[in-house]
Write a protein that holds these residues in place. Sequence first.
Motif, PDB file in Angstrom:
ATOM      1  N   SER A   1       0.809  -1.215   0.000  1.00 35.38           N
ATOM      2  CA  SER A   1       0.000   0.000   0.000  1.00 35.38           C
ATOM      3  C   SER A   1       0.843   1.268   0.000  1.00 35.38           C
ATOM      4  O   SER A   1       0.302   2.376  -0.046  1.00 35.38           O
ATOM      5  N   ASP A   2       2.178   1.112   0.064  1.00 32.11           N
ATOM      6  CA  ASP A   2       3.064   2.274   0.105  1.00 32.11           C
ATOM      7  C   ASP A   2       3.339   2.752  -1.315  1.00 32.11           C
ATOM      8  O   ASP A   2       4.108   2.141  -2.055  1.00 32.11           O
ATOM      9  N   THR A   3       2.697   3.840  -1.687  1.00 38.49           N
ATOM     10  CA  THR A   3       2.916   4.412  -3.016  1.00 38.49           C
ATOM     11  C   THR A   3       3.811   5.648  -2.962  1.00 38.49           C
ATOM     12  O   THR A   3       4.051   6.275  -3.990  1.00 38.49           O
ATOM     13  N   ASP A   4       4.296   5.999  -1.757  1.00 36.72           N
ATOM     14  CA  ASP A   4       5.175   7.163  -1.640  1.00 36.72           C
ATOM     15  C   ASP A   4       6.554   6.878  -2.219  1.00 36.72           C
ATOM     16  O   ASP A   4       7.235   7.781  -2.692  1.00 36.72           O
ATOM     17  N   PHE A   5       6.984   5.599  -2.145  1.00 40.09           N
ATOM     18  CA  PHE A   5       8.296   5.212  -2.645  1.00 40.09           C
ATOM     19  C   PHE A   5       8.125   4.161  -3.733  1.00 40.09           C
ATOM     20  O   PHE A   5       7.317   3.235  -3.600  1.00 40.09           O
ATOM     21  N   THR A   6       8.883   4.310  -4.809  1.00 38.34           N
ATOM     22  CA  THR A   6       8.843   3.356  -5.909  1.00 38.34           C
ATOM     23  C   THR A   6      10.273   3.030  -6.327  1.00 38.34           C
ATOM     24  O   THR A   6      11.230   3.679  -5.901  1.00 38.34           O
ATOM     25  N   LEU A   7      10.419   1.996  -7.151  1.00 37.17           N
ATOM     26  CA  LEU A   7      11.714   1.680  -7.740  1.00 37.17           C
ATOM     27  C   LEU A   7      11.547   1.487  -9.239  1.00 37.17           C
ATOM     28  O   LEU A   7      10.430   1.340  -9.749  1.00 37.17           O
ATOM     29  N   LEU A   8      12.672   1.485  -9.954  1.00 36.87           N
ATOM     30  CA  LEU A   8      12.665   1.321 -11.403  1.00 36.87           C
ATOM     31  C   LEU A   8      13.275  -0.019 -11.775  1.00 36.87           C
ATOM     32  O   LEU A   8      14.291  -0.432 -11.210  1.00 36.87           O
ATOM     33  N   GLU A   9      12.645  -0.698 -12.729  1.00 34.43           N
ATOM     34  CA  GLU A   9      13.155  -1.951 -13.279  1.00 34.43           C
ATOM     35  C   GLU A   9      13.176  -1.860 -14.799  1.00 34.43           C
ATOM     36  O   GLU A   9      12.277  -1.267 -15.406  1.00 34.43           O
ATOM     37  N   TRP A  10      14.206  -2.475 -15.391  1.00 36.42           N
ATOM     38  CA  TRP A  10      14.241  -2.627 -16.844  1.00 36.42           C
ATOM     39  C   TRP A  10      13.777  -4.045 -17.172  1.00 36.42           C
ATOM     40  O   TRP A  10      14.280  -5.018 -16.606  1.00 36.42           O
ATOM     41  N   VAL A  11      12.809  -4.160 -18.076  1.00 37.12           N
ATOM     42  CA  VAL A  11      12.234  -5.456 -18.439  1.00 37.12           C
ATOM     43  C   VAL A  11      12.533  -5.727 -19.910  1.00 37.12           C
ATOM     44  O   VAL A  11      12.148  -4.939 -20.784  1.00 37.12           O
ATOM     45  N   PHE A  12      13.239  -6.824 -20.180  1.00 34.93           N
ATOM     46  CA  PHE A  12      13.544  -7.209 -21.555  1.00 34.93           C
ATOM     47  C   PHE A  12      12.346  -7.951 -22.145  1.00 34.93           C
ATOM     48  O   PHE A  12      11.936  -9.005 -21.640  1.00 34.93           O
TER      49      PHE A  12
END
Length: 278
Positions: free
Chosen positions: A19-30
């Motif tokens: 439920s925490d939308t204040d922090f996100t991360l980035l992923e690269w998807v092939f």
Amino acid sequence: MQKLTPWGPDFLAEISYGSDTDFTLLEWVFGSSGRRVQLTAMSQFTSYEILDDGQVRYTTNGMDSGTPWQGMPEEVTVRVLGDGDGVLAPGWTEIEEQRETVWLDPAQPLYIGASEDGVPAFSGRYEQVYDARMDADGLSFSFIPNGDSEEKFTSFFPAVTTIPGFSTSYDPDTGVFTLRLYNTCLSSGAPGTPLNDDLALMGYPENLYPYAFPAGSLGRDSHFLTGVVIREDGADTVVTAQLTEQAYRFTVETSNLGYDNIPSFRLVFREYNRDLDG
């Protein structure tokens, strides 16, 4: 998932958990294999853009997701190593990153330190100025525990030591730049204090307390700062300086003079640079 950005056959995914939308991360998807590569830690992004296949530049506001700490904003370029089939070699890291120095306008207020719900929170950690001095390009500070009581002394050591929370402000009418170090004193301790007994084992000089750093001028003027004065103000220590016309931007560098017992930081100023500033 917060957002999915296509790039040819691949995707850049911004992801939140629970439920925490204040922090996100980035992923690269092939897209060719479904291989997913985590590019960042959980952060609060102010921007990000794809530069090339598997290469992303992003900026954050400096908020730490693991501890309630507001740090310096970040500007980072990250690149995936390998391709959709995997890394370059078994056991090799999946990414490489390049961190840029973030330069701030001294006229804009800055806060570094503990934070609750994005609001400054002045923690129960007590510190003392160990050293403060003028540098050719700014100011340097280092810190030791407050020696007035065992409670204040031990408050310095939860998990890891860190610099005190601080804020900066600027008065455009007077040209005065102010640095406020929260819960930080210039002198503490008393002769014969039992706190001196084990200091050598902790990497401090024997019989450190009582210790006092003198209030007053920090010395001759520099290229960026004039009339620098340090003083106590209640529970805080305040440093004031007149900015010269050359003090266009500044950054903050942190370090530790000891193993983990003398945290320090520098305020580093620079002139206007056409290549950096346009």
